[in-house]
Design a protein around this motif. Structure first.
Motif, PDB file in Angstrom:
ATOM      1  N   LEU A 225       0.737  -1.075   0.101  1.00 40.32           N
ATOM      2  CA  LEU A 225       0.589  -0.101   0.157  1.00 40.32           C
ATOM      3  C   LEU A 225       0.689   1.302   0.096  1.00 40.32           C
ATOM      4  O   LEU A 225       1.424   1.716   1.396  1.00 40.32           O
ATOM      5  CB  LEU A 225      -1.061   0.308   1.135  1.00 40.32           C
ATOM      6  CG  LEU A 225      -1.908   1.540   1.225  1.00 40.32           C
ATOM      7  CD1 LEU A 225      -2.364   1.705   0.159  1.00 40.32           C
ATOM      8  CD2 LEU A 225      -2.776   0.299   2.621  1.00 40.32           C
ATOM      9  N   PRO A 226       1.254   1.392  -1.455  1.00 40.27           N
ATOM     10  CA  PRO A 226       1.577   3.275  -1.067  1.00 40.27           C
ATOM     11  C   PRO A 226       1.175   4.138  -0.928  1.00 40.27           C
ATOM     12  O   PRO A 226       0.682   5.061  -0.813  1.00 40.27           O
ATOM     13  CB  PRO A 226       2.334   3.302  -2.683  1.00 40.27           C
ATOM     14  CG  PRO A 226       1.345   2.297  -3.194  1.00 40.27           C
ATOM     15  CD  PRO A 226       0.282   1.043  -2.202  1.00 40.27           C
ATOM     16  N   ALA A 227       1.187   4.973   0.229  1.00 38.29           N
ATOM     17  CA  ALA A 227       0.815   6.236   0.849  1.00 38.29           C
ATOM     18  C   ALA A 227       0.633   7.204   0.422  1.00 38.29           C
ATOM     19  O   ALA A 227      -0.688   7.545  -0.048  1.00 38.29           O
ATOM     20  CB  ALA A 227       1.313   6.494   2.096  1.00 38.29           C
TER      21      ALA A 227
ATOM     22  N   ILE B  28      -6.315  15.352   6.787  1.00 35.13           N
ATOM     23  CA  ILE B  28      -4.755  16.398   6.997  1.00 35.13           C
ATOM     24  C   ILE B  28      -3.121  15.660   7.182  1.00 35.13           C
ATOM     25  O   ILE B  28      -3.153  16.232   6.344  1.00 35.13           O
ATOM     26  CB  ILE B  28      -5.057  16.977   8.583  1.00 35.13           C
ATOM     27  CG1 ILE B  28      -6.675  17.649   8.649  1.00 35.13           C
ATOM     28  CG2 ILE B  28      -4.575  18.232   9.137  1.00 35.13           C
ATOM     29  CD1 ILE B  28      -7.314  18.579   9.709  1.00 35.13           C
ATOM     30  N   SER B  29      -3.640  14.683   7.694  1.00 35.74           N
ATOM     31  CA  SER B  29      -1.923  13.880   8.174  1.00 35.74           C
ATOM     32  C   SER B  29      -1.399  13.678   6.341  1.00 35.74           C
ATOM     33  O   SER B  29      -0.564  14.156   6.183  1.00 35.74           O
ATOM     34  CB  SER B  29      -2.322  12.868   8.674  1.00 35.74           C
ATOM     35  OG  SER B  29      -1.162  12.376   8.993  1.00 35.74           O
ATOM     36  N   LEU B  30      -2.701  13.027   5.714  1.00 34.19           N
ATOM     37  CA  LEU B  30      -2.203  12.761   3.758  1.00 34.19           C
ATOM     38  C   LEU B  30      -1.342  14.397   3.217  1.00 34.19           C
ATOM     39  O   LEU B  30      -0.893  13.850   2.656  1.00 34.19           O
ATOM     40  CB  LEU B  30      -3.151  12.425   3.918  1.00 34.19           C
ATOM     41  CG  LEU B  30      -3.751  10.456   3.864  1.00 34.19           C
ATOM     42  CD1 LEU B  30      -4.491   9.727   3.797  1.00 34.19           C
ATOM     43  CD2 LEU B  30      -2.478   9.327   3.593  1.00 34.19           C
ATOM     44  N   GLY B  31      -2.759  14.901   3.678  1.00 35.16           N
ATOM     45  CA  GLY B  31      -2.651  16.941   2.966  1.00 35.16           C
ATOM     46  C   GLY B  31      -1.406  17.204   2.947  1.00 35.16           C
ATOM     47  O   GLY B  31      -0.174  17.121   2.107  1.00 35.16           O
ATOM     48  N   ALA B  37       5.980  15.858   0.673  1.00 30.27           N
ATOM     49  CA  ALA B  37       6.949  15.343  -0.519  1.00 30.27           C
ATOM     50  C   ALA B  37       7.034  16.030  -1.866  1.00 30.27           C
ATOM     51  O   ALA B  37       8.100  16.459  -2.372  1.00 30.27           O
ATOM     52  CB  ALA B  37       5.810  14.415  -0.623  1.00 30.27           C
ATOM     53  N   VAL B  38       6.079  17.222  -1.898  1.00 29.18           N
ATOM     54  CA  VAL B  38       6.300  18.065  -2.837  1.00 29.18           C
ATOM     55  C   VAL B  38       7.551  19.168  -2.635  1.00 29.18           C
ATOM     56  O   VAL B  38       8.457  19.451  -3.613  1.00 29.18           O
ATOM     57  CB  VAL B  38       4.960  18.397  -3.581  1.00 29.18           C
ATOM     58  CG1 VAL B  38       5.175  19.687  -4.712  1.00 29.18           C
ATOM     59  CG2 VAL B  38       3.812  17.936  -4.017  1.00 29.18           C
ATOM     60  N   ALA B  46       8.314  13.615   4.555  1.00 31.51           N
ATOM     61  CA  ALA B  46       6.916  12.972   4.101  1.00 31.51           C
ATOM     62  C   ALA B  46       6.246  11.670   4.522  1.00 31.51           C
ATOM     63  O   ALA B  46       5.436  11.103   4.973  1.00 31.51           O
ATOM     64  CB  ALA B  46       7.133  13.461   3.032  1.00 31.51           C
ATOM     65  N   THR B  47       7.705  11.324   4.849  1.00 32.31           N
ATOM     66  CA  THR B  47       7.140   9.029   4.734  1.00 32.31           C
ATOM     67  C   THR B  47       6.328   9.042   6.507  1.00 32.31           C
ATOM     68  O   THR B  47       5.373   8.967   6.321  1.00 32.31           O
ATOM     69  CB  THR B  47       7.777   8.503   5.012  1.00 32.31           C
ATOM     70  OG1 THR B  47       9.343   9.035   3.454  1.00 32.31           O
ATOM     71  CG2 THR B  47       7.953   7.444   4.855  1.00 32.31           C
ATOM     72  N   PHE B  48       6.558  10.303   7.362  1.00 37.22           N
ATOM     73  CA  PHE B  48       6.049  10.103   8.572  1.00 37.22           C
ATOM     74  C   PHE B  48       4.517  10.351   7.970  1.00 37.22           C
ATOM     75  O   PHE B  48       3.870   9.407   8.784  1.00 37.22           O
ATOM     76  CB  PHE B  48       6.375  10.419  10.054  1.00 37.22           C
ATOM     77  CG  PHE B  48       6.180  10.917  10.593  1.00 37.22           C
ATOM     78  CD1 PHE B  48       6.104   9.240  11.754  1.00 37.22           C
ATOM     79  CD2 PHE B  48       4.960  11.583  11.096  1.00 37.22           C
ATOM     80  CE1 PHE B  48       5.465   9.904  12.861  1.00 37.22           C
ATOM     81  CE2 PHE B  48       4.590  12.145  12.418  1.00 37.22           C
ATOM     82  CZ  PHE B  48       4.307  10.443  13.476  1.00 37.22           C
ATOM     83  N   LEU B  49       4.659  11.795   7.880  1.00 38.56           N
ATOM     84  CA  LEU B  49       2.818  12.118   7.571  1.00 38.56           C
ATOM     85  C   LEU B  49       1.635  11.036   6.977  1.00 38.56           C
ATOM     86  O   LEU B  49       0.623  11.120   6.721  1.00 38.56           O
ATOM     87  CB  LEU B  49       3.194  13.468   7.373  1.00 38.56           C
ATOM     88  CG  LEU B  49       3.440  14.680   7.892  1.00 38.56           C
ATOM     89  CD1 LEU B  49       3.948  16.096   7.229  1.00 38.56           C
ATOM     90  CD2 LEU B  49       2.467  15.135   9.298  1.00 38.56           C
ATOM     91  N   LEU B  50       2.754  10.604   5.665  1.00 39.65           N
ATOM     92  CA  LEU B  50       1.369   9.360   5.076  1.00 39.65           C
ATOM     93  C   LEU B  50       1.454   8.164   5.569  1.00 39.65           C
ATOM     94  O   LEU B  50       0.436   8.138   4.876  1.00 39.65           O
ATOM     95  CB  LEU B  50       2.669   9.389   3.657  1.00 39.65           C
ATOM     96  CG  LEU B  50       2.680  10.393   2.953  1.00 39.65           C
ATOM     97  CD1 LEU B  50       3.085  10.788   1.538  1.00 39.65           C
ATOM     98  CD2 LEU B  50       1.324  10.813   2.367  1.00 39.65           C
ATOM     99  N   SER B  51       2.239   8.303   5.881  1.00 43.50           N
ATOM    100  CA  SER B  51       1.905   6.247   7.399  1.00 43.50           C
ATOM    101  C   SER B  51       1.007   6.634   7.921  1.00 43.50           C
ATOM    102  O   SER B  51       0.313   5.884   8.561  1.00 43.50           O
ATOM    103  CB  SER B  51       3.228   6.047   7.945  1.00 43.50           C
ATOM    104  OG  SER B  51       4.329   6.245   6.242  1.00 43.50           O
ATOM    105  N   ALA B  52       1.002   8.184   9.226  1.00 41.10           N
ATOM    106  CA  ALA B  52      -0.302   8.122   9.638  1.00 41.10           C
ATOM    107  C   ALA B  52      -1.220   8.429   9.121  1.00 41.10           C
ATOM    108  O   ALA B  52      -1.993   7.611   9.690  1.00 41.10           O
ATOM    109  CB  ALA B  52       0.793   9.817  10.452  1.00 41.10           C
TER     110      ALA B  52
END
Lengths: 276, 102
Positions: A225-227, B28-31, B37-38, B46-52
């Motif tokens: 699952l790529p976040a 919010i975390s993904l956004g 990331a951008v 970015a990895t932490f926020l996206l995973s969370a």
């Protein structure tokens, strides 16, 4: 896996909007369209496509249920009963994958959606409403105020075993096909179990999140699952379901059913094409 | 005969609020993760926020099942406590399968 470019993120975001909108109107998470888009059109591996799709389904379910709570459209008790079957189906998903080839499964799914389309089409002008709004809805039925008819709508649940079986099957193919199974739950609830269209859609939207969770967790655990690719879809869903909830009130139940038939026919065609 | 279907169901509102908070927190975390990331590249932030964001989203339906179970226990509606606990057990079995597959 393709690199997540701006263009790709925008396509996924747009699909998320569509999924959220259809979820709010029809109670379908849209996974059945998401997977071929991600896998066939955008080149994601099948497992990754299914994982992103299941994540989107969870977002649609949560977002739509949050927006619709307090309208009494979500039949909580019925939902909780059917969830037992749908999550059990999802746990035993590997079994189905073992018994049938993916091609056979897609053909079977196409046949089921065609039958569902015919059932819903045959009932476009009929309503699952009890004659006396004050009648008791039974152990699992429900009651809600409907703007379209301006009155209170009361309904009872019929053929519960058929609802349980459909929920089990929906859960069973969930992780393999990357879907929440709303596409078969809504027609079953409406055409076979006596649930009015709006309540069927809201109750299905409520359940598909739990159906999709089992599969999504397993894909996440396997690193499928790529976040970064799932994120634009989840954001799109928020926007789409917000718009869909506002639109749903203004669309007559009859048109929701016609839209459902169109979606079911599209799904059947897609599944036949993929299995060919 | 009157029951919770004749009034706005408190549990429905509680679950709706819970699902709304879960999906909003996740978004919010993904956004923020996408923005990171951008702007900063796909590094640790970015990895932490996206995973969370993904984990909060996956936890949302499970929390909903737990809260349903508590809600029905408060009403002493034991049949529905059992049903929701069965669903919870099934979900925990999926987590166990995921951990084993890791």
């Amino acid at each position: 896996m393709p690199a997540v470019t701006y263009a790709l993120a925008l396509i996924i975001f747009g699909s998320g909007i569509a999924a959220g909108g259809v979820g709010a109107l029809l109670g379908i998470g849209g996974g059945v369209f998401f997977v071929p888009l991600l896998h066939v059109a955008l080149g994601f591996p099948l497992r990754t496509a299914a994982a992103i799709s299941l994540t989107t389904v969870i977002a649609t379910s949560s977002s739509v249920s949050a927006g619709r709570s307090g309208e009494q459209l979500i039949n909580l008790r019925l939902g909780m009963v059917l969830e037992v079957a749908t999550v059990a189906g999802s746990l035993l998903g590997g079994l189905t994958a073992h018994l049938f080839s993916e091609t056979t499964l897609q053909r079977l799914f196409a046949i089921v959606t065609l039958l569902a389309a015919a059932s819903v089409m045959g009932r476009v002008n009929r309503r699952n409403v009890l004659l006396h709004p004050a009648a008791h809805p039974g152990a699992l039925g429900g009651r809600f105020h409907e703007a379209e008819s301006g009155g209170v709508v009361t309904y009872q649940v019929k053929r519960l075993p058929l609802g349980l079986l459909t929920s089990f099957v929906a859960g069973n193919v969930s992780s393999l096909l990357g879907i929440g199974g709303g596409v078969i739950k809504v027609p079953a609830l409406n055409a076979w179990c006596g649930i009015p269209m709006r309540a069927a859609a809201a109750t299905s939207a409520f359940m598909i999140g739990v159906t999709a969770t089992g599969g999504a967790i397993i894909y996440y655990g396997r690193g499928d699952l790529p976040a970064l690719a799932a994120a634009p879809a989840v954001l799109g869903v928020q926007l789409g379901s917000w718009a869909g909830i506002r639109l749903a009130h203004r669309v007559p139940a009859k048109w929701l059913k016609i839209l459902l038939v169109v979606v079911l026919l599209a799904v059947a065609a897609l599944m036949f094409l993929r299995s060919a | 005969m009157s029951d919770e279907r004749d009034t706005i169901d408190d549990l429905e509102l509680t679950l709706g609020r819970l699902l709304g908070i879960g999906v909003t927190a996740s978004s919010i975390s993904l956004g923020a993760g996408l923005v990171a990331a951008v702007t900063l590249g796909t590094g640790a932030i970015a990895t932490f926020l996206l995973s969370a964001g993904v984990l909060v989203l996956l936890a949302t339906p499970i929390t909903r099942v737990v809260v349903s179970s508590i809600g029905y226990a408060r009403r002493r509606d034991w049949l529905f406590v059992v049903l929701t606990l069965v669903v919870l057990t099934e979900l925990i079995a999926s987590i166990a399968a995921a951990v084993r597959g890791h």
